[in-house]
Design a protein around this motif. Sequence first.
Motif, PDB file in Angstrom:
ATOM      1  N   ILE A   6      -8.715 -81.406  22.279  1.00 43.89           N
ATOM      2  CA  ILE A   6      -9.172 -80.036  21.758  1.00 43.89           C
ATOM      3  C   ILE A   6      -7.805 -79.762  20.877  1.00 43.89           C
ATOM      4  O   ILE A   6      -6.837 -79.540  21.594  1.00 43.89           O
ATOM      5  CB  ILE A   6      -9.680 -79.321  22.692  1.00 43.89           C
ATOM      6  N   VAL A   7      -7.904 -79.546  19.774  1.00 46.48           N
ATOM      7  CA  VAL A   7      -6.795 -78.797  19.055  1.00 46.48           C
ATOM      8  C   VAL A   7      -7.253 -77.535  18.713  1.00 46.48           C
ATOM      9  O   VAL A   7      -8.454 -77.043  18.531  1.00 46.48           O
ATOM     10  CB  VAL A   7      -6.327 -79.582  17.847  1.00 46.48           C
ATOM     11  N   PHE A   8      -6.303 -76.662  18.415  1.00 47.40           N
ATOM     12  CA  PHE A   8      -6.482 -75.250  18.300  1.00 47.40           C
ATOM     13  C   PHE A   8      -6.179 -74.883  16.735  1.00 47.40           C
ATOM     14  O   PHE A   8      -4.962 -74.887  16.363  1.00 47.40           O
ATOM     15  CB  PHE A   8      -5.657 -74.308  19.145  1.00 47.40           C
ATOM     16  N   HIS A   9      -7.099 -74.774  15.948  1.00 50.56           N
ATOM     17  CA  HIS A   9      -7.159 -74.434  14.458  1.00 50.56           C
ATOM     18  C   HIS A   9      -7.423 -72.830  14.183  1.00 50.56           C
ATOM     19  O   HIS A   9      -8.480 -72.346  14.425  1.00 50.56           O
ATOM     20  CB  HIS A   9      -7.962 -75.264  13.602  1.00 50.56           C
ATOM     21  N   ASP A  10      -6.518 -72.098  13.644  1.00 49.31           N
ATOM     22  CA  ASP A  10      -6.639 -70.872  13.296  1.00 49.31           C
ATOM     23  C   ASP A  10      -7.051 -70.142  14.685  1.00 49.31           C
ATOM     24  O   ASP A  10      -7.839 -69.140  14.781  1.00 49.31           O
ATOM     25  CB  ASP A  10      -7.762 -70.241  12.369  1.00 49.31           C
TER      26      ASP A  10
END
Length: 225
Positions: A6-10
């Motif tokens: 999981i990556v955090f975009h905005d």
Amino acid sequence: MYKKLIVFHDGKPVPAIIRNYTKHDFAGLIALQKESFPPPYPEELLWNETQLTAHVDHFPAGALCVETGGRIVGSMTGLIIRLDDYGHHHSWESITDNGYIRNHDPEGDTLYIADVCVTPEYRKAGIGKWLMQSMYETVVYLGLKRLLGGGRMPGYHRYADEMTAKQYLENVVLGQIKDPVITFLLRCGRMPIGVAANYLDDEESCNYAALMEWNNPFLQQAATE
């Protein structure tokens, strides 16, 4: 390699995959290069299809990409070399075979990073750090001594009249200057071991690069026991 994360975009969690890229990904990888390295970065240094074919043919384990929502948003490419064959005074062209990596040596001791890029839209999502971590895992898995690569110093042109490239690097390490590439590499655990002149045709870096190393901690531990 294939792993989900999981990556955090905005600020929002986004499912992503890190995997080895294949010939089916070439159009997406070329588009990514153009997004990641706009002018004045030389267009002739961007990957072409022939180079990408060589990557997956010679060393598929060193050809990584990050995919989210069916789109490639990051990539990293490496090859294995025997460091004694090149030393610390080399250019990008000589050590990567102009990006074709036909000099890849399965019996070498060093995983050399030829390229890393992340689309600007995702540069605060931790994509580059995840790619670097994945290459560290590759170093450990293959039992190599180190990961090495030349990091661009795109902020150096602003200080070139005031200090040498070595002094600039020292100031970045001390935290007195923030460089978008070198500071990122430091945060990833890479350590500077020198500066290479005429490394790459790179106006922003005044053709210099910082040689940045990561040593396999398991081999280091074994050597001290």
